[in-house]
Every structure is written in C-alpha cells, then in structure tokens.
Design an enzyme around this catalytic site. Sequence first.
Site, short mmCIF file in Angstrom:
data_model
loop_
_atom_site.label_atom_id
_atom_site.label_comp_id
_atom_site.label_asym_id
_atom_site.label_seq_id
_atom_site.Cartn_x
_atom_site.Cartn_y
_atom_site.Cartn_z
N THR A 14 34.32 -35.46 12.31
CA THR A 14 33.48 -36.43 12.05
C THR A 14 33.89 -36.07 10.85
O THR A 14 32.55 -37.04 9.28
CB THR A 14 32.07 -36.07 12.45
OG1 THR A 14 31.63 -34.40 11.87
CG2 THR A 14 31.84 -36.32 13.57
N VAL A 17 38.25 -35.91 5.83
CA VAL A 17 39.74 -35.47 6.36
C VAL A 17 39.68 -35.48 7.65
O VAL A 17 40.48 -36.25 8.38
CB VAL A 17 39.92 -33.69 6.17
CG1 VAL A 17 40.58 -33.86 6.41
CG2 VAL A 17 39.57 -33.61 4.45
N CYS A 131 44.69 -29.94 -1.87
CA CYS A 131 45.04 -31.24 -1.99
C CYS A 131 45.72 -31.80 -3.85
O CYS A 131 47.05 -32.54 -3.43
CB CYS A 131 44.01 -32.55 -1.94
SG CYS A 131 41.74 -32.11 -2.91
N SER A 161 36.32 -37.97 -2.99
CA SER A 161 36.81 -37.92 -1.41
C SER A 161 36.75 -36.71 -1.35
O SER A 161 36.71 -35.96 0.13
CB SER A 161 36.72 -39.11 -0.77
OG SER A 161 38.62 -38.99 -0.95
N HIS A 251 43.47 -39.18 -6.04
CA HIS A 251 43.71 -38.18 -7.17
C HIS A 251 44.61 -38.22 -8.01
O HIS A 251 45.84 -39.04 -7.60
CB HIS A 251 44.12 -36.60 -6.85
CG HIS A 251 42.98 -35.98 -6.04
ND1 HIS A 251 41.18 -36.20 -6.14
CD2 HIS A 251 42.62 -34.91 -5.31
CE1 HIS A 251 41.29 -35.41 -5.07
NE2 HIS A 251 41.35 -34.29 -4.95
P1 NAP Z 1 33.03 -33.58 5.25
O1 NAP Z 1 32.93 -34.93 5.29
O2 NAP Z 1 31.63 -32.92 4.46
O3 NAP Z 1 32.75 -32.91 6.64
C1 NAP Z 1 32.94 -31.81 6.97
C2 NAP Z 1 32.75 -31.30 8.55
O4 NAP Z 1 32.88 -30.26 9.02
C3 NAP Z 1 32.06 -32.51 9.85
O5 NAP Z 1 33.32 -32.84 10.41
C4 NAP Z 1 31.16 -31.51 10.20
O6 NAP Z 1 30.56 -31.77 10.94
C5 NAP Z 1 31.56 -30.25 10.18
N1 NAP Z 1 31.46 -29.29 9.94
C6 NAP Z 1 30.08 -28.56 8.99
N2 NAP Z 1 29.72 -27.27 9.51
C7 NAP Z 1 30.35 -27.28 10.67
C8 NAP Z 1 30.06 -26.02 11.58
N3 NAP Z 1 29.34 -25.44 10.94
N4 NAP Z 1 30.39 -25.63 12.19
C9 NAP Z 1 31.32 -26.96 12.98
N5 NAP Z 1 31.45 -28.14 12.08
C10 NAP Z 1 30.80 -27.94 10.63
O7 NAP Z 1 33.73 -32.80 4.56
P2 NAP Z 1 35.99 -33.05 4.21
O8 NAP Z 1 35.94 -33.79 2.99
O9 NAP Z 1 36.11 -33.89 5.87
O10 NAP Z 1 36.08 -31.46 3.95
C11 NAP Z 1 35.46 -30.62 5.22
C12 NAP Z 1 36.34 -28.98 4.79
O11 NAP Z 1 37.99 -29.71 4.64
C13 NAP Z 1 36.95 -28.82 2.82
O12 NAP Z 1 34.99 -28.37 3.24
C14 NAP Z 1 37.63 -28.36 2.97
O13 NAP Z 1 37.86 -27.05 3.02
C15 NAP Z 1 38.54 -28.81 3.44
N6 NAP Z 1 39.14 -29.67 2.73
C16 NAP Z 1 40.55 -29.42 2.48
C17 NAP Z 1 41.30 -30.68 1.50
C18 NAP Z 1 43.00 -30.43 0.88
O14 NAP Z 1 42.68 -30.21 0.15
N7 NAP Z 1 43.36 -30.04 1.75
C19 NAP Z 1 40.56 -31.41 0.82
C20 NAP Z 1 39.25 -31.97 1.95
C21 NAP Z 1 38.66 -31.37 2.54
P3 NAP Z 1 29.27 -32.53 11.19
O15 NAP Z 1 28.85 -33.92 11.28
O16 NAP Z 1 28.12 -31.53 12.65
O17 NAP Z 1 28.14 -32.05 10.26
C1 3JM Z 2 38.24 -28.67 -0.76
O1 3JM Z 2 33.80 -24.17 2.41
C2 3JM Z 2 33.70 -25.23 1.72
O2 3JM Z 2 32.76 -24.18 0.39
C3 3JM Z 2 34.39 -25.68 1.36
C4 3JM Z 2 34.80 -25.89 -0.42
C5 3JM Z 2 36.15 -26.58 -0.10
C6 3JM Z 2 37.65 -26.27 -0.31
C7 3JM Z 2 37.82 -25.27 -0.23
O3 3JM Z 2 37.68 -24.20 -1.18
O4 3JM Z 2 38.53 -24.72 0.74
C8 3JM Z 2 36.05 -28.10 -0.47
C9 3JM Z 2 36.36 -28.94 -0.76
C10 3JM Z 2 38.57 -27.60 -0.76
C11 3JM Z 2 40.12 -26.70 -0.63
O5 3JM Z 2 40.58 -27.61 0.71
O6 3JM Z 2 40.27 -26.02 -0.82
#
Ligand code: NAP
Ligand code: 3JM
Length: 348
Positions: A14, A17, A131, A161, A251
């Site tokens: 949800t 990403v 990213c 985002s 970005h």
């Molecule tokens: P987001 O929009 O805040 O979405 C977070 C997602 O994680 C939602 O589906 C949320 O579900 C779920 N979640 C949160 N807490 C949880 C838990 N305790 N158990 C199960 N599911 C849980 O964040 P996002 O931007 O999609 O990013 C998510 C994560 O991906 C980041 O924290 C980061 O580590 C990683 N990320 C990586 C990159 C990259 O560079 N590769 C870029 C962006 C993010 P709910 O709807 O239930 O809250």
């Molecule tokens: C991108 O759990 C967290 O604190 C997520 C923080 C976060 C991250 C991470 O460190 O995994 C937010 C957005 C990233 C990432 O891709 O490194």
Amino acid sequence: MTQQRFNVAILGATGAVGEQMLATLEKYDFPIASLTLLSSKRSAGKKITFKGEELTVQEATPESFEGIQLALFSAGGSVSKALAPEAVKRGAIVVDNTSAFRMDEDVPLIVPEVNEEDLKKHQGIIANPNCSTIQMVAALEPIRESHGLKRVVVSTYQAVSGAGVKAIDEMYQQSRQILDGEEINPQVLPVSGEKNHYQIAFNAVPQIDVFQENGYTFEEMKMINETKKIFNNDSMQVAATCVRLPVETGHSESVYIEVEKDGLDVSQVHQLLKDAPGITLQDDPANQVYPLASKSKGKDDVFVGRVRRDLDNSKGFHMWIVADNLLKGAALNSVQIAFSLVKLGLLK
Ligand code: NAP
Ligand code: 3JM
C-alpha cells in the site's frame, strides 16, 4: 514447454514503492502464479486491483510467507529485519528495498545493468540499493567500464516521494497553506522520527535520513558505501551531499567524476551513454535539451545530460543525472532483479 510461474508476495503493497511494484509487475507481465499483498494492520482488508482482479491486502506475519517463492519488501528497515529471515526460512527469495541488509557481506547489492552476476552469490536475501545510488551507478557504469573511475562527488536534488506517501501529502498540503496565507505545521520531513520538522514547500532541505557521527547523513553514507560495494572497489573516492526539494517525483543529481585513464572526451562519453542499456542521453545545450525531473516521472530510463569536461582537470567530467526514484530507484530495479533471478535459473 509452459513457462514456470511463481508465488509472489509484496510487503508494503500500500506504500509509494509498493504501488509502483504492482504497476511494474503488471506492465512487464512477470510470471505470477499467485500474488499476496501485505501491509501493517492499518491497511489490512484494503482492496487493490491487479490485472483486473481484486486482491485483499493482509497484515504481514511470518506465516504470510508460507509457499512464497519471491517476496518483494518495501515496508521499512525494521520490518525487513524482522520478516526477511522468516520469509527466507520458509523458502522465499527476498528482494529487499530497505537499507537493512545492503552492506551485509553475504547479501548481493544489485543493479542488473552493473552487477547482475553477483546474484549467484545470494543466500536468500538480495538488496535493492538506495534510489539515489541506483540511478548514479547505472549512468556511470559504461564510463567506469571503459575508462575507470577514481573519484565521484555527487550533490542530489531529491523528490519527496522518496520519503513515502505521508511526505508527498505534506508537500502538497503545505504548498496550499502557504499560497492561502495559512500557518503550516511540518510533521514528516526531513525525517518523521526526529524532533525537528522543517518546511518543505518552497524550500531546500540539506538533510535526508538521520545524521551520523561523522557529520554526513545516513542517506549520504548509503550513497558512498553502496557505490563502492556495487562497483566492487573500496578505494574509489566517493563523496555525497543529499538535499530534499519540493519535487513530487524524480531525483536529480549533479555528479562530478574523475576517470582513471587519459584521453576521454565529451563526445566519447555521449557515445558510451547512448550505447548503455537503460540510459537515455538528453544533452543538446544549443536547443536547451537536458534531463528534467518533471519529465522523468513514469519513465523507466535514467536520463543523462549537461556532460562537460572539467575546466581544470582533463580527466574530470560533470553531468546531470535524473530518474524516476520510485521506478528505476526502487520498484523497477526490484522487478528487474526478479527477472534476472528467473533468467539465471535462481528462482525455483
Ligand atoms: P510508504 O509510502 O510510507 O509505505 C510504507 C509501506 O510499508 C506501507 O505499505 C505500509 O503499510 C507498510 N508498513 C509500514 N509498517 C509496517 C509494518 N509494521 N508491517 C508491515 N507493513 C508495514 O513508504 P515507501 O516510500 O513505499 O517506502 C517503503 C520503504 O521502502 C522505505 O521505508 C524504505 O526502506 C524503502 N524505500 C526504498 C527506496 C529505494 O531507494 N530503493 C526508495 C524508497 C523507499 P500500511 O499501509 O499498513 O501503513
Ligand atoms: C528510503 O525504516 C526506515 O527508516 C526506512 C528509511 C528509508 C530508507 C531505508 O533506510 O531503508 C526511507 C527511504 C530508504 C532507502 O532506500 O535507503
């Protein structure tokens, strides 16, 4: 022979990403037998349509991964730390989007255009880089391959985002409030868990993720350490400054590189980039052609332009690198890793 299909789970389905993971799996028709959508308790029960079929999001538990062959994780680092070992224990390969395991020695950190072969060393968990790292190394790889890379200095201009759905909402709400002359109340950016929050609308904030003892932020250290790991070169000199801008998606990066071998010129850099997979060269100053974040949204490629030779160093080059941070920066790279696993016969 019928194509093998796989039981796939998306953890964080949800989120910003997760939404793009669903779109990318659908767009490229990944061979799915069953798709399990997982989130926290908050979103459990929510309906999401995939390929015309309505699926119900479930709360993630260790048992959610029974029978799953491929799990794409993007629910934050602590969730990955808790659930990735549980998924692996049950036979899944985890492609993890968080920073939880990226620097672990037995975890390959993969950008398929650069180091796909490293997948063969996996022990169950594969990490998707940050990213900002992904788009930079994808663009630099053809230059590194041909002339070597001694040094990389990058400043980023990152979209909201990258900080999730709540950060996107905060930017739009604040922008409206400021235009309407209302008071703002920042609560998410730069880092939701920290004590101070700053205006993002009409601003530039030089903090992404938390500060480390050395004065760099964690985002900056991710770029530095991940770049060295992906290029398998600990002696490469890498420095980063990461800045958040009020851009929704895309970005941008100003990158300075110093190559190792003599004799490289701008036209050769252009040719290397034109020939590289997943890269689009947009570099025509006479016609004001250069990459723009606004035009990268929804696109798979990494866009490169403004290539210039440094005026004081014949081995130095400057360039501007832009990509959709939710696609090549996250969801698309993860799905490409999944396709690479299938191609290499690693997904069983
Ligand atoms: P987001 O929009 O805040 O979405 C977070 C997602 O994680 C939602 O589906 C949320 O579900 C779920 N979640 C949160 N807490 C949880 C838990 N305790 N158990 C199960 N599911 C849980 O964040 P996002 O931007 O999609 O990013 C998510 C994560 O991906 C980041 O924290 C980061 O580590 C990683 N990320 C990586 C990159 C990259 O560079 N590769 C870029 C962006 C993010 P709910 O709807 O239930 O809250
Ligand atoms: C991108 O759990 C967290 O604190 C997520 C923080 C976060 C991250 C991470 O460190 O995994 C937010 C957005 C990233 C990432 O891709 O490194």
